[in-house]
Enzyme design. Structure first.
Site, PDB file in Angstrom:
ATOM      1  N   GLU A   1      -3.980   7.486  -5.071  1.00  0.00           N
ATOM      2  CA  GLU A   1      -4.116   6.741  -6.330  1.00  0.00           C
ATOM      3  C   GLU A   1      -5.342   7.264  -7.050  1.00  0.00           C
ATOM      4  OE1 GLU A   1      -4.041   2.536  -5.565  1.00  0.00           O
ATOM      5  OE2 GLU A   1      -2.020   2.633  -4.741  1.00  0.00           O
TER       6      GLU A   1
ATOM      7  N   HIS B   1      -1.181   0.342  -9.706  1.00  0.00           N
ATOM      8  CA  HIS B   1      -1.807  -0.641  -8.806  1.00  0.00           C
ATOM      9  C   HIS B   1      -2.404  -1.834  -9.587  1.00  0.00           C
ATOM     10  CE1 HIS B   1      -3.861  -1.016  -4.610  1.00  0.00           C
ATOM     11  NE2 HIS B   1      -3.588  -2.207  -5.121  1.00  0.00           N
TER      12      HIS B   1
ATOM     13  N   ARG C   1       0.848  -1.189   0.000  1.00  0.00           N
ATOM     14  CA  ARG C   1       0.000   0.000   0.000  1.00  0.00           C
ATOM     15  C   ARG C   1       0.883   1.237   0.000  1.00  0.00           C
ATOM     16  NH1 ARG C   1      -3.542  -2.693  -1.487  1.00  0.00           N
ATOM     17  NH2 ARG C   1      -5.583  -3.084  -0.547  1.00  0.00           N
TER      18      ARG C   1
HETATM   19  O1  LIG Z   1      -4.262  -4.236  -3.588  1.00  0.00           O
HETATM   20  C1  LIG Z   1      -5.003  -5.104  -3.866  1.00  0.00           C
HETATM   21  C2  LIG Z   1      -5.790  -5.805  -2.922  1.00  0.00           C
HETATM   22  O2  LIG Z   1      -5.806  -5.452  -1.746  1.00  0.00           O
HETATM   23  O3  LIG Z   1      -6.457  -6.766  -3.324  1.00  0.00           O
END
Ligand SMILES: O=CC(=O)O
Length: 410
Positions: free
Chosen positions: A310, A329, A281
């Site tokens: 993000e 991401h 994260r």
């Molecule tokens: O970052 C992606 C998730 O938490 O699935």
């Protein structure tokens, strides 16, 4: 998956229409049961996004659910979400939806289950969910391979300067073969450090091992001998991890204790040739400190799949650095994995609605696997003090199995 279906339920499933949900204007779809089958017993569910087909199909085919869906690739606007959750029994959300007191108040007392299509759950206010006795499901395991793969790809792209090199080739920077041009750092004989050893950390190390890594180190709240043994990793302090690692991969959950854990102090302890990779994260990194470390040459490079915020604004200083590779991401973004996540999230939702004690896990579209390490892997760096949970554990947030918050006092 449900551990079993009663014959009655089977009949109900067969009776349910498999037709496409009816459009309800804007981005909303309403689906689930046909009108004649709708009854006061039907669970009302809101789904905050267009979900991959496998998951949607599971919800549609379930005979007891009437769902509404925000039929878009983009998140449902907060105002709309607050309206739509009113009175629902279940909510299937993504990591982009903040599930807090405001949302839960808007939903009201019917809400029994919250299922997030993500392995991370820092977007959920667990205290609020606990207070209301709402069961929580998430999607560990099914994305481990995809995330580990992407982490390795990002690590190589960063350490061997692939993005920079491709850009040079395309834009005329490629003069002749030069001895030290675009040189990077190799994994052979290196020390790889893992910040937060769990399923994903182990899977990353397993993939990196064939690159002839010399040593794996890790740090976490406490040693995790069973996991560490699988990859022959040594437990060290955070400071030692920083000092010794040539490659440092962050795989920990975002908790109040890991917030900003990768900061000036950590970067200043790292080697000048070190590569920092983050696929967990964005919040675990102090981005200003990272920018300074990268621009001052305190560390060699960074590869980030996650940022704060993000999307990261395109004029963000980190984008200006050649030694920083930023991805949007996408760690779990393979068709197989996203479908498996949606199926698991759907099954968790249904299990929670049913009040089932059966645990939904290891559901993968093409592959039901039981790997020793996936059950007790806990990719987390610090316990979340407000819950006592160890995020990412099955036991901590056992979809369909239990109210995860039972473990509050652990
Ligand atoms: O970052 C992606 C998730 O938490 O699935």
């Amino acid at each position: 998956m449900w551990s079993s279906w009663s014959p009655l339920r089977r009949l109900q499933r067969i009776a349910v229409s498999a037709s496409r949900p009816a459009a309800a204007g804007n981005n909303n779809y309403i689906g689930g049961m046909q009108r004649r089958e709708q009854s006061a017993l039907a669970h009302r569910v809101y789904i905050t996004r267009k979900v991959p087909p496998e998951g949607l199909e599971i919800v549609r085919r379930c005979g007891r659910v009437k769902f509404e869906l925000w039929d878009s690739d983009d998140p449902v606007p907060r105002d709309e979400l607050l309206k739509k959750v009113k009175g629902v029994d279940g909510l299937l959300c993504m990591l982009t939806e903040k599930v807090d007191a405001e949302l839960l108040d808007a939903a009201g007392p019917n809400l029994k289950v919250l299922s997030t299509m993500s392995v991370g759950f820092d977007h959920l206010c667990l205290d609020e969910l606990k207070k209301r006795g709402i069961r929580v499901g998430y999607t560990p395991d099914v994305l481990t391979d995809a995330v580990a793969e992407l982490t390795v790809a990002l690590l190589l792209a960063t350490s061997r300067r692939l993005i920079e090199a491709a850009h040079e080739a395309k834009t005329g920077g490629w003069g002749t073969w030069r001895t030290l041009w675009l040189c990077g750092y190799e994994l052979a004989n290196s020390t790889v450090g893992i910040l937060g050893l769990g399923r994903i950390g182990v899977a990353i190390a397993e993939r990196l091992k064939p690159f002839k890594v010399k040593k794996f180190l890790y740090t976490d709240v406490a040693p995790r001998p069973q996991l560490a043994e699988m990859i022959n990793a040594e437990y060290v302090s955070l400071e030692e991890l920083a000092k010794q690692s040539d490659f440092l991969a962050a795989c920990c959950a975002l908790t109040p204790e890991t917030q900003g854990i990768c900061n000036r102090k950590l970067f200043s302890q790292m080697k000048k040739n070190a590569i920092f990779i983050n696929t967990s994260r964005g919040g675990i990194v102090n981005q200003e400190d990272l920018y300074e470390a990268l621009s001052a040459g305190q560390i060699a490079a960074a590869g980030l799949d996650v940022t704060t915020p993000e999307p990261l604004p395109t004029d963000h200083p980190l984008f200006k650095l050649k030694n920083c590779v930023i991805l949007p991401h996408i760690a779990s973004a393979s068709y197989t994995t996203r479908n498996a996540m949606s199926a698991l999230a759907a099954n968790n939702l249904l299990a929670g609605l049913r009040g089932s004690q059966s645990l939904t896990r290891h559901h993968r579209a093409q592959d039901w696997r039981e790997k020793g390490h996936t059950q007790d892997g806990t990719p987390v760096c610090r316990k979340a003090p407000q819950t006592g949970l160890e995020p990412h554990t099955h036991e901590g947030v056992g979809p369909g199995q239990t109210n995860p918050l039972r473990h509050h006092t652990h």
